[in-house]
Write a protein that holds these residues in place. Structure first.
Motif, short mmCIF file in Angstrom:
data_model
loop_
_atom_site.label_atom_id
_atom_site.label_comp_id
_atom_site.label_asym_id
_atom_site.label_seq_id
_atom_site.Cartn_x
_atom_site.Cartn_y
_atom_site.Cartn_z
N SER A 43 0.83 -1.21 0.00
CA SER A 43 0.00 0.00 0.00
C SER A 43 0.86 1.26 0.00
O SER A 43 0.52 2.26 -0.63
CB SER A 43 -0.97 0.01 1.19
OG SER A 43 -0.26 0.02 2.41
N ALA A 44 2.02 1.22 0.68
CA ALA A 44 2.92 2.38 0.67
C ALA A 44 3.46 2.61 -0.74
O ALA A 44 3.57 3.75 -1.20
CB ALA A 44 4.08 2.16 1.65
N LEU A 45 3.80 1.52 -1.40
CA LEU A 45 4.30 1.64 -2.77
C LEU A 45 3.22 2.21 -3.69
O LEU A 45 3.48 3.10 -4.49
CB LEU A 45 4.75 0.26 -3.28
CG LEU A 45 5.28 0.20 -4.70
CD1 LEU A 45 6.53 1.05 -4.84
CD2 LEU A 45 5.57 -1.23 -5.10
N GLY A 46 2.02 1.70 -3.54
CA GLY A 46 0.90 2.19 -4.35
C GLY A 46 0.61 3.66 -4.09
O GLY A 46 0.36 4.43 -5.02
N SER A 47 0.66 4.07 -2.83
CA SER A 47 0.36 5.47 -2.51
C SER A 47 1.46 6.40 -3.01
O SER A 47 1.19 7.51 -3.46
CB SER A 47 0.14 5.66 -1.02
OG SER A 47 1.32 5.39 -0.30
N SER A 48 2.73 5.94 -2.95
CA SER A 48 3.81 6.80 -3.45
C SER A 48 3.71 6.94 -4.97
O SER A 48 3.98 8.01 -5.51
CB SER A 48 5.18 6.25 -3.05
OG SER A 48 5.47 5.05 -3.72
N GLN A 49 3.31 5.86 -5.65
CA GLN A 49 3.13 5.96 -7.10
C GLN A 49 1.96 6.87 -7.43
O GLN A 49 2.02 7.65 -8.39
CB GLN A 49 2.91 4.57 -7.70
CG GLN A 49 4.16 3.72 -7.73
CD GLN A 49 3.90 2.32 -8.25
OE1 GLN A 49 2.76 1.88 -8.34
NE2 GLN A 49 4.97 1.63 -8.61
N ALA A 50 0.91 6.81 -6.66
CA ALA A 50 -0.25 7.68 -6.88
C ALA A 50 0.13 9.15 -6.65
O ALA A 50 -0.29 10.04 -7.39
CB ALA A 50 -1.39 7.27 -5.96
N GLU A 51 0.97 9.38 -5.63
CA GLU A 51 1.45 10.74 -5.35
C GLU A 51 2.25 11.28 -6.53
O GLU A 51 2.07 12.42 -6.95
CB GLU A 51 2.33 10.75 -4.10
CG GLU A 51 1.62 11.06 -2.83
CD GLU A 51 2.59 11.10 -1.65
OE1 GLU A 51 3.72 11.62 -1.80
OE2 GLU A 51 2.21 10.60 -0.59
N LYS A 52 3.16 10.46 -7.03
CA LYS A 52 3.99 10.89 -8.16
C LYS A 52 3.14 11.17 -9.38
O LYS A 52 3.37 12.15 -10.10
CB LYS A 52 5.03 9.82 -8.49
CG LYS A 52 6.14 9.72 -7.48
CD LYS A 52 7.12 8.62 -7.84
CE LYS A 52 8.18 8.46 -6.76
NZ LYS A 52 9.11 7.36 -7.06
N GLN A 53 2.15 10.33 -9.62
CA GLN A 53 1.25 10.54 -10.76
C GLN A 53 0.47 11.84 -10.59
O GLN A 53 0.31 12.60 -11.55
CB GLN A 53 0.30 9.34 -10.90
CG GLN A 53 -0.62 9.42 -12.09
CD GLN A 53 0.12 9.36 -13.41
OE1 GLN A 53 1.21 8.85 -13.51
NE2 GLN A 53 -0.50 9.92 -14.43
N ALA A 54 0.01 12.12 -9.38
CA ALA A 54 -0.73 13.36 -9.12
C ALA A 54 0.17 14.58 -9.33
O ALA A 54 -0.27 15.60 -9.89
CB ALA A 54 -1.29 13.35 -7.70
N GLN A 55 1.44 14.48 -8.90
CA GLN A 55 2.38 15.58 -9.11
C GLN A 55 2.63 15.81 -10.60
O GLN A 55 2.70 16.96 -11.05
CB GLN A 55 3.70 15.29 -8.39
CG GLN A 55 3.61 15.39 -6.90
CD GLN A 55 4.89 14.94 -6.21
OE1 GLN A 55 5.80 14.41 -6.83
NE2 GLN A 55 4.96 15.16 -4.89
N ARG A 56 2.79 14.72 -11.36
CA ARG A 56 3.00 14.87 -12.81
C ARG A 56 1.79 15.52 -13.48
O ARG A 56 1.95 16.38 -14.35
CB ARG A 56 3.26 13.50 -13.45
CG ARG A 56 4.67 13.02 -13.28
CD ARG A 56 4.94 11.77 -14.11
NE ARG A 56 5.56 10.82 -13.24
CZ ARG A 56 5.13 9.61 -12.93
NH1 ARG A 56 4.05 9.15 -13.50
NH2 ARG A 56 5.76 8.85 -12.09
N LEU A 57 0.60 15.13 -13.06
CA LEU A 57 -0.62 15.70 -13.62
C LEU A 57 -0.73 17.18 -13.29
O LEU A 57 -1.06 18.00 -14.16
CB LEU A 57 -1.84 14.94 -13.09
CG LEU A 57 -3.19 15.38 -13.62
CD1 LEU A 57 -3.26 15.25 -15.13
CD2 LEU A 57 -4.31 14.58 -12.96
#
Length: 133
Positions: free
Chosen positions: A64-78
């Protein structure tokens, strides 16, 4: 008539070869010795590791930590893409970068947007990046 004389040892070997039961026993012994040697060699070549129980809660937390960090990075890119889309770019600036730096229209547009519509900064950044490679 030609006579062939055999030594005592050769005669014994010849007799042994003529006895099929003894041959089978010898072959079985040799085969058993061979398989034992092969098994020892195989055991020495493979490494055995005991299976360990996995802490499922720790694994779930890591996933879940990995998934949330990837989601954070995706949100930052967007968010960054939305900010860059707001920047107005002149067609002449794009054409200048395209001709001078031999890049596509999309590349030129991205370079200008990433440098906040500062054409000189875009040129410098491109030249510095190319020089460092």
């Amino acid at each position: 008539i030609i006579e062939i004389k055999m030594s005592k040892g050769e005669q014994d070997k010849s007799k042994q070869r003529n006895n099929p039961e003894e041959e089978v026993e010898e072959d079985e012994e040799e085969s058993q010795e061979k398989s034992t040697k092969e098994q020892k060699l195989l055991d020495s070549m493979t490494s055995f590791q005991e299976e360990k129980e996995i802490d499922t809660q720790a694994a779930q937390k890591a996933i879940s930590a990995l998934g949330s960090s990837q989601a954070e990075k995706q949100a930052q890119r967007l968010k960054r893409a939305q900010e860059l889309a707001k920047i107005k770019v002149k067609k002449e600036d794009i054409d200048l970068l395209m001709t001078e730096l031999e890049m596509t229209e999309n590349e030129a547009d991205s370079w200008i947007r990433e440098h906040n519509n500062d054409i000189e900064a875009a040129f410098r950044a491109f030249v510095n990046r190319t020089a460092s490679q």
